[in-house]
Every structure is written in C-alpha cells, then in structure tokens.
Design an enzyme around this catalytic site. Structure first.
Site, PDB file in Angstrom:
ATOM      1  N   ARG A 106       0.877  -1.183   0.000  1.00  0.00           N
ATOM      2  CA  ARG A 106       0.000   0.000   0.000  1.00  0.00           C
ATOM      3  C   ARG A 106       0.903   1.217   0.000  1.00  0.00           C
ATOM      4  O   ARG A 106       1.688   1.417   0.936  1.00  0.00           O
ATOM      5  CB  ARG A 106      -0.921   0.010   1.217  1.00  0.00           C
ATOM      6  CG  ARG A 106      -1.552   1.371   1.446  1.00  0.00           C
ATOM      7  CD  ARG A 106      -2.675   1.376   2.433  1.00  0.00           C
ATOM      8  NE  ARG A 106      -3.844   0.690   1.912  1.00  0.00           N
ATOM      9  CZ  ARG A 106      -5.068   0.817   2.423  1.00  0.00           C
ATOM     10  NH1 ARG A 106      -5.276   1.601   3.454  1.00  0.00           N
ATOM     11  NH2 ARG A 106      -6.083   0.166   1.908  1.00  0.00           N
ATOM     12  N   HIS A 133      -7.424   0.640  -6.445  1.00  0.00           N
ATOM     13  CA  HIS A 133      -7.589  -0.196  -5.249  1.00  0.00           C
ATOM     14  C   HIS A 133      -8.312  -1.494  -5.669  1.00  0.00           C
ATOM     15  O   HIS A 133      -9.474  -1.708  -5.331  1.00  0.00           O
ATOM     16  CB  HIS A 133      -8.396   0.581  -4.209  1.00  0.00           C
ATOM     17  CG  HIS A 133      -8.343   0.015  -2.821  1.00  0.00           C
ATOM     18  ND1 HIS A 133      -7.566  -1.073  -2.474  1.00  0.00           N
ATOM     19  CD2 HIS A 133      -8.991   0.387  -1.680  1.00  0.00           C
ATOM     20  CE1 HIS A 133      -7.732  -1.331  -1.185  1.00  0.00           C
ATOM     21  NE2 HIS A 133      -8.595  -0.474  -0.686  1.00  0.00           N
ATOM     22  N   GLN A 136     -10.158  -3.972  -3.103  1.00  0.00           N
ATOM     23  CA  GLN A 136     -11.455  -3.500  -2.613  1.00  0.00           C
ATOM     24  C   GLN A 136     -12.546  -3.828  -3.623  1.00  0.00           C
ATOM     25  O   GLN A 136     -13.629  -4.297  -3.256  1.00  0.00           O
ATOM     26  CB  GLN A 136     -11.396  -1.981  -2.368  1.00  0.00           C
ATOM     27  CG  GLN A 136     -12.700  -1.390  -1.894  1.00  0.00           C
ATOM     28  CD  GLN A 136     -13.106  -1.875  -0.503  1.00  0.00           C
ATOM     29  OE1 GLN A 136     -12.333  -1.758   0.434  1.00  0.00           O
ATOM     30  NE2 GLN A 136     -14.309  -2.426  -0.375  1.00  0.00           N
ATOM     31  N   ASP A 218     -17.155   7.305  -1.657  1.00  0.00           N
ATOM     32  CA  ASP A 218     -15.871   7.196  -0.950  1.00  0.00           C
ATOM     33  C   ASP A 218     -15.536   8.597  -0.437  1.00  0.00           C
ATOM     34  O   ASP A 218     -16.149   9.589  -0.847  1.00  0.00           O
ATOM     35  CB  ASP A 218     -14.797   6.683  -1.934  1.00  0.00           C
ATOM     36  CG  ASP A 218     -13.423   6.532  -1.297  1.00  0.00           C
ATOM     37  OD1 ASP A 218     -13.337   6.406  -0.056  1.00  0.00           O
ATOM     38  OD2 ASP A 218     -12.416   6.544  -2.045  1.00  0.00           O
ATOM     39  N   CYS A 258     -16.514   1.864   0.653  1.00  0.00           N
ATOM     40  CA  CYS A 258     -15.319   1.049   0.917  1.00  0.00           C
ATOM     41  C   CYS A 258     -14.807   1.230   2.342  1.00  0.00           C
ATOM     42  O   CYS A 258     -14.068   0.380   2.833  1.00  0.00           O
ATOM     43  CB  CYS A 258     -14.231   1.386  -0.093  1.00  0.00           C
ATOM     44  SG  CYS A 258     -13.784   3.133  -0.104  1.00  0.00           S
ATOM     45  N   ARG A 286     -13.578  -8.306   2.133  1.00  0.00           N
ATOM     46  CA  ARG A 286     -12.155  -8.100   1.843  1.00  0.00           C
ATOM     47  C   ARG A 286     -11.368  -9.349   2.214  1.00  0.00           C
ATOM     48  O   ARG A 286     -10.462  -9.769   1.490  1.00  0.00           O
ATOM     49  CB  ARG A 286     -11.616  -6.896   2.628  1.00  0.00           C
ATOM     50  CG  ARG A 286     -12.157  -5.546   2.197  1.00  0.00           C
ATOM     51  CD  ARG A 286     -11.660  -5.155   0.817  1.00  0.00           C
ATOM     52  NE  ARG A 286     -10.210  -5.114   0.735  1.00  0.00           N
ATOM     53  CZ  ARG A 286      -9.451  -4.102   1.163  1.00  0.00           C
ATOM     54  NH1 ARG A 286     -10.016  -3.011   1.653  1.00  0.00           N
ATOM     55  NH2 ARG A 286      -8.134  -4.148   1.043  1.00  0.00           N
TER      56      ARG A 286
HETATM   57  N1  NVA Z   1      -9.859   6.885  -1.677  1.00  0.00           N
HETATM   58  C1  NVA Z   1      -9.513   6.414  -0.359  1.00  0.00           C
HETATM   59  C2  NVA Z   1      -9.802   4.951  -0.240  1.00  0.00           C
HETATM   60  C3  NVA Z   1      -9.572   4.377   1.130  1.00  0.00           C
HETATM   61  C4  NVA Z   1      -9.823   2.902   1.191  1.00  0.00           C
HETATM   62  C5  NVA Z   1      -8.053   6.710  -0.079  1.00  0.00           C
HETATM   63  O1  NVA Z   1      -7.227   6.481  -0.964  1.00  0.00           O
HETATM   64  O2  NVA Z   1      -7.734   7.168   1.008  1.00  0.00           O
HETATM   65  N1   CP Z   2     -11.193   0.066   2.468  1.00  0.00           N
HETATM   66  C1   CP Z   2      -9.916  -0.001   2.889  1.00  0.00           C
HETATM   67  O1   CP Z   2      -9.000  -0.270   2.135  1.00  0.00           O
HETATM   68  O2   CP Z   2      -9.761   0.210   4.229  1.00  0.00           O
HETATM   69  P1   CP Z   2      -8.362   0.468   4.977  1.00  0.00           P
HETATM   70  O3   CP Z   2      -7.823   1.765   4.432  1.00  0.00           O
HETATM   71  O4   CP Z   2      -8.714   0.553   6.424  1.00  0.00           O
HETATM   72  O5   CP Z   2      -7.456  -0.674   4.683  1.00  0.00           O
END
Ligand code: NVA
Ligand code: CP
Length: 298
Positions: A106, A133, A136, A218, A258, A286
C-alpha cells in the site's frame, strides 16, 4: 484456471473469466470459513506487507487471511522500510523475493508498485495506490453478486471524487458487464485509462443515480490529501449520498462504501446506518476476496 505467479496490480490486467473465477473462489472460501473448515493452501508461506499509508481493513484482512490459509504475515511500516528512500525499490524487491512468497504493497505512487513487481520474483499485490484499489473492488463485486444474485446488466453509480476507488470500480464493473455512471465535479474526473465505452462521466449526481442498482461513494479527501480536506468539502458539497439523492434512484438500490466513512461529508449518518449491514458485509468480504487472490497467485 492457473494464476500462479501473476501480479495483482490493477484489474485491467485480468480478464472476465479470471475475475469471475476469483469471485467464485472467494464465495467458496467464505462458505468454508463459516463452516470452520481449515485450509493448508499456503502452508508455511509468507506474505510481506508494506504499508506507506494507514489501514484497518487491508492490514487485518490480509494478515488474518494468510493465517487462515496456513501461512504467515510480516508487516513492514513506512518508518521501518522507507520504500524507495533507504534503498532502491528494485533492491528491496530483490531482497524480499528471497524471504517471502508474496508481497502486498500500500503506497502513494502506482509506478512504485509497478517498478517493485518488475524486480520481484514473487507475486505482488496492490493493496491501494493513488491510482487504484483492485482488492477492494474484488470484494465489492463479491458483495454485489451475493446481494443482487448477478453482476451483468446492472448499473453502478459512483458519486464523489474520481479517485483510486472510482478508477478500480470503472475497471472491475466494465470487465464483468456492468454499466457505470460516475458523478464528480469538473476537474475531479477518474483517470482516462479506466474509462470504458460502458461508462459515463457526469457532473450531475441526480442524473448518475437514475436506474442505478448500486450507489457507491468514498471519502472526498483520500490519504495524502489531508491538507485539501477543507477545500474539498466545499467543492464536493453537492456530491453527498443523502436521502434526497436516493429518492431519485431505484427503491431497491443498495448503497456501498469502501470505508473509512466520513459521515456528514460524502454520506449522511442516516443513509449510512440504513445500509450499514451491507457496508460491513462488504468490509468482511475483503478477507474472502484476498484469500482467493493469495490462494491463486502465491
Ligand atoms: N480513496 C480512499 C480509499 C480508502 C480505502 C483513499 O485512498 O484514502
Ligand atoms: N477500504 C480499505 O482499504 O480500508 P483500509 O484503508 O482501512 O485498509
């Protein structure tokens, strides 16, 4: 279906049969999990997990998931590994390939994950970049199939920022035969590489949710955009999923998020709580979706 050794960087690298296979495997693993069936599919295998951004769902679902398949997780936070700064991404990939059997990353720049995969001898899983992502969305497709009984001939409306979630939803939904409408302010559109012929990009959320079976939203400010949060609250004010917007959608439309959710911003408290059961099922999925990915590629 042989996916051994294949990276999972973006859904655009997977075809319809492969995605449907992963969804079916996830459903099977979920059922077996409910029956307390134990697995040894990844016996003794290790997943290295690199986090340059925070996480609740991704961190816990991957770690629990590999344990449930008989393997182990090693978690590396940004302050320990400093991806791309302490040493090159190529060297990090070559070292971790000697210790682990799979790598989950990540981070911010999608190119870093692509570069990592280029030098890694073991499969790499994208656990969120600024671009997409995919883990997800695999869980989201499993959730939609469970709740609506099918994936084809459905319409998903995404309301909000054309971010990593919007990009991956465009990819995943198009591949399985769903229509996607994105409603976002001008200048916040999804990445062009993800916009397919069965997608429409609108600026009117009321138009986007018409006839939609699934409404998705989101956060307005993603991880790394915290300093823009106040400005984005103003820009996205008309893109909230609230009861007025839902009056314009099909009565039986489901609402997905999400998570993490910012109640009062992209979704109201009442819409969130009305649809909370399915949103938390989505979060649970997930675990099952990523077990299917790991069991297939590691
Ligand atoms: N768009 C959000 C998704 C979190 C799961 C982010 O990147 O923070
Ligand atoms: N939806 C998601 O990826 O959650 P986290 O950022 O908590 O991993």
């Amino acid at each position: 279906m042989n996916l051994k050794g294949k990276d999972f960087l973006t859904l655009l690298d997977y075809n319809k049969d492969e995605i449907l296979y992963l969804i079916d495997l996830a459903a099977k693993l979920k059922q077996e999990n409910k029956e307390n069936k134990t697995h040894h599919i990844l016996n003794g295998k290790t997943l290295a997990m690199i986090f340059a951004k925070p996480s609740l769902r991704t961190r816990v679902s991957f770690e629990v998931g590999i344990q449930q398949l008989g393997g182990y997780a090693v978690v590396l936070k940004q302050d320990e590994i400093n991806l791309g700064q302490r040493e090159t991404i190529a060297d990090t990939a070559r070292v971790l390939s000697r210790y682990a059997d799979g790598i989950m990353i990540r981070t911010f720049a999608h190119q870093d994950v692509v570069d990592f995969a280029k030098y890694s001898d073991i499969p790499v899983i994208n656990a969120l970049t600024d671009l997409c992502h995919p883990c997800q969305v695999l869980a989201d497709l499993l959730t939609i199939k469970e709740k609506l009984g099918k994936l084809e001939n459905l319409k998903l409306a995404y309301v909000g920022d054309g971010n990593n979630m919007a990009n991956s939803l465009l990819a995943g939904c198009s591949i399985v035969g769903m229509d996607v409408s994105i409603a976002c302010p001008k200048g916040y559109e999804p990445n062009e590489a993800f916009i397919t012929p069965n997608a429409e990009i609108l600026d009117d959320p009321f138009e986007a949710v018409k006839w939609a079976n699934i409404i998705y939203t989101d956060v307005w400010a993603s991880m790394g955009q915290e300093s823009e949060a106040a400005e984005r609250r103003k820009i996205f004010a008309d893109y909230q999923v609230n009861s007025k917007l839902l009056e314009n959608a099909s009565k039986d439309a489901i609402v997905l998020h999400c998570l993490p959710a910012h109640r009062g911003e992209e979704i109201t408290e009442s819409v969130f709580e009305t649809h909370a059961d399915i949103i938390f099922e989505q979060a649970e999925n997930r675990l099952h979706a990523q077990k299917a990915i790991m069991a297939s590629i590691m």
